[in-house]
Design a protein around this motif. Structure first.
Motif, PDB file in Angstrom:
ATOM      1  N   ARG A 271       0.861  -1.176   0.000  1.00  0.00           N
ATOM      2  CA  ARG A 271       0.000   0.000   0.000  1.00  0.00           C
ATOM      3  C   ARG A 271       0.902   1.232   0.000  1.00  0.00           C
ATOM      4  O   ARG A 271       2.052   1.175   0.403  1.00  0.00           O
ATOM      5  CB  ARG A 271      -0.868   0.050   1.261  1.00  0.00           C
ATOM      6  CG  ARG A 271      -2.011  -0.928   1.314  1.00  0.00           C
ATOM      7  CD  ARG A 271      -2.700  -0.796   2.656  1.00  0.00           C
ATOM      8  NE  ARG A 271      -3.889  -1.611   2.756  1.00  0.00           N
ATOM      9  CZ  ARG A 271      -4.521  -1.860   3.891  1.00  0.00           C
ATOM     10  NH1 ARG A 271      -4.048  -1.347   5.015  1.00  0.00           N
ATOM     11  NH2 ARG A 271      -5.603  -2.612   3.920  1.00  0.00           N
TER      12      ARG A 271
ATOM     13  N   SER B 242      -6.662   1.283   9.977  1.00  0.00           N
ATOM     14  CA  SER B 242      -5.551   0.352   9.744  1.00  0.00           C
ATOM     15  C   SER B 242      -4.637   0.854   8.643  1.00  0.00           C
ATOM     16  O   SER B 242      -3.414   0.661   8.686  1.00  0.00           O
ATOM     17  CB  SER B 242      -6.078  -1.052   9.413  1.00  0.00           C
ATOM     18  OG  SER B 242      -6.763  -1.056   8.178  1.00  0.00           O
TER      19      SER B 242
ATOM     20  N   ASP C  35      -0.687   1.549   9.162  1.00  0.00           N
ATOM     21  CA  ASP C  35       0.309   1.021   8.230  1.00  0.00           C
ATOM     22  C   ASP C  35       1.174   2.152   7.681  1.00  0.00           C
ATOM     23  O   ASP C  35       2.389   2.029   7.575  1.00  0.00           O
ATOM     24  CB  ASP C  35      -0.400   0.281   7.092  1.00  0.00           C
ATOM     25  CG  ASP C  35       0.568  -0.275   6.064  1.00  0.00           C
ATOM     26  OD1 ASP C  35       1.333  -1.187   6.413  1.00  0.00           O
ATOM     27  OD2 ASP C  35       0.562   0.204   4.912  1.00  0.00           O
TER      28      ASP C  35
ATOM     29  N   LYS D 285       5.219   2.578   8.207  1.00  0.00           N
ATOM     30  CA  LYS D 285       6.131   2.600   7.072  1.00  0.00           C
ATOM     31  C   LYS D 285       6.917   3.916   6.970  1.00  0.00           C
ATOM     32  O   LYS D 285       8.074   3.927   6.543  1.00  0.00           O
ATOM     33  CB  LYS D 285       5.359   2.377   5.767  1.00  0.00           C
ATOM     34  CG  LYS D 285       4.821   0.956   5.582  1.00  0.00           C
ATOM     35  CD  LYS D 285       5.928  -0.003   5.166  1.00  0.00           C
ATOM     36  CE  LYS D 285       5.351  -1.337   4.728  1.00  0.00           C
ATOM     37  NZ  LYS D 285       6.417  -2.282   4.315  1.00  0.00           N
TER      38      LYS D 285
END
Length: 310
Positions: A189, A229, A233, A237
């Motif tokens: 993603r 979420s 994430d 990252k």
């Protein structure tokens, strides 16, 4: 803003990664072939598994296009991911300028011409450029890109507060993609965002005053996906990159992300308590919340997409 015609004829490479959407791919490829700027090569990278029906259908779509001299069709031996497909396409490309196009999006006819004109007249401190876009669902316009900001925009990108649809909208100097090493294939993603952040560490982003892109959105891809979420994430990252920025920029980035979470919590059933908890914990001011509320309301009414002035 960049619109001066320089008459350049540099080769432009358009990389189209495709997975699971052979019925959409035809429109994407055709939109590049219909450009007013003709010195273009198209590289389609098929990321479908070889034994899948989508591979068979994609091969059928590409059979007609591969007869053309400027279309290259590559296949992965197994499904990798979108970042890997983009890297495969880039390695096979030769253009001075490189563009990436999602397989369900479409270029409008003057997009490449306008962006070549822009980068041709700017010095090398400008690494990439973008155009305006329309967002469509089921053929109807649901939003219009209204960003016009340009220059040093790394902080705004890290805020997730600039809306340029980087996955299909950028024209980038080839030398810069080589310099940064392409896409990070560990990102499943936010790979477009991460890629743009690495460009903007050292280069500026230019705005081109041209309606150049149609972004096709589909049911189930709206903002109310599990945004919580996705944000967790994102922070996992990007925390290292955020930590490298000046402290004032770090605070502004986290404040913007908190506002986005508050909006998500208020608009999602059963999560409003979390919104109040976040407001209290982070001491978000009523004045800022009110400004952000009216910004969100104006965007919804006008259907114009642009960043919030925090």
């Amino acid at each position: 803003m960049c619109m001066e015609n320089q008459g350049k004829t540099h080769l432009v490479s358009v990389v189209i990664p495709t997975f699971g959407r052979p019925e959409k791919l035809r429109g994407a490829v055709s939109s590049v072939l219909s450009q007013t700027y003709k010195n273009v090569e198209i590289i389609v990278v098929d990321d479908n598994n070889p034994d899948s029906p989508h591979r068979v259908e994609t091969e059928a779509v590409m059979r007609e296009f591969c007869k053309l001299g400027n279309v290259v069709y590559l296949q992965h031996e197994t499904n990798k991911n979108g970042s890997a497909a983009r890297n495969t396409g880039f390695k096979a490309s030769k253009g001075k300028y490189v563009m990436f196009l999602d397989d369900d999006d479409e270029f409008l006819p003057k997009k490449i011409e306008a962006q070549v004109e822009c980068l041709s007249r700017l010095d090398n401190s400008w690494g990439a450029c973008y155009t305006r876009y329309l967002r469509k669902q089921n053929g109807k316009i649901v939003a219009r890109g209204a960003e016009t900001r340009q220059g040093h925009l790394l902080r705004e990108v890290m805020m997730r507060n600039i809306f340029v649809h980087a996955g299909s909208n950028l024209m980038i100097r080839r030398s810069i993609i080589e310099e940064i090493g392409g896409f990070d294939e560990s990102f499943l993603r936010n790979q477009d965002l991460e890629f743009l952040c690495r460009i903007l560490r050292n280069y500026k982003l230019a705005y081109v005053d041209e309606l150049g892109l149609i972004v096709n959105v589909h049911k189930g891809t709206g903002a109310n996906r599990d945004f919580e979420s996705i944000t967790a994430d994102f922070l996992g990252k990007f925390s290292g990159q955020i930590a490298q920025l000046p402290e004032n920029d770090q605070r502004r980035i986290l404040k913007m992300i908190n506002l986005q979470l508050i909006r998500y919590y208020f608009s999602t059933k059963g999560k409003r308590k979390k919104a109040f908890e976040l407001i209290r914990r982070e001491r978000i001011s009523l004045f800022l919340l009110t400004r952000y509320f009216f910004y969100c309301l104006k965007r919804r009414i006008t259907r114009r997409v642009y960043g919030f002035n925090i």
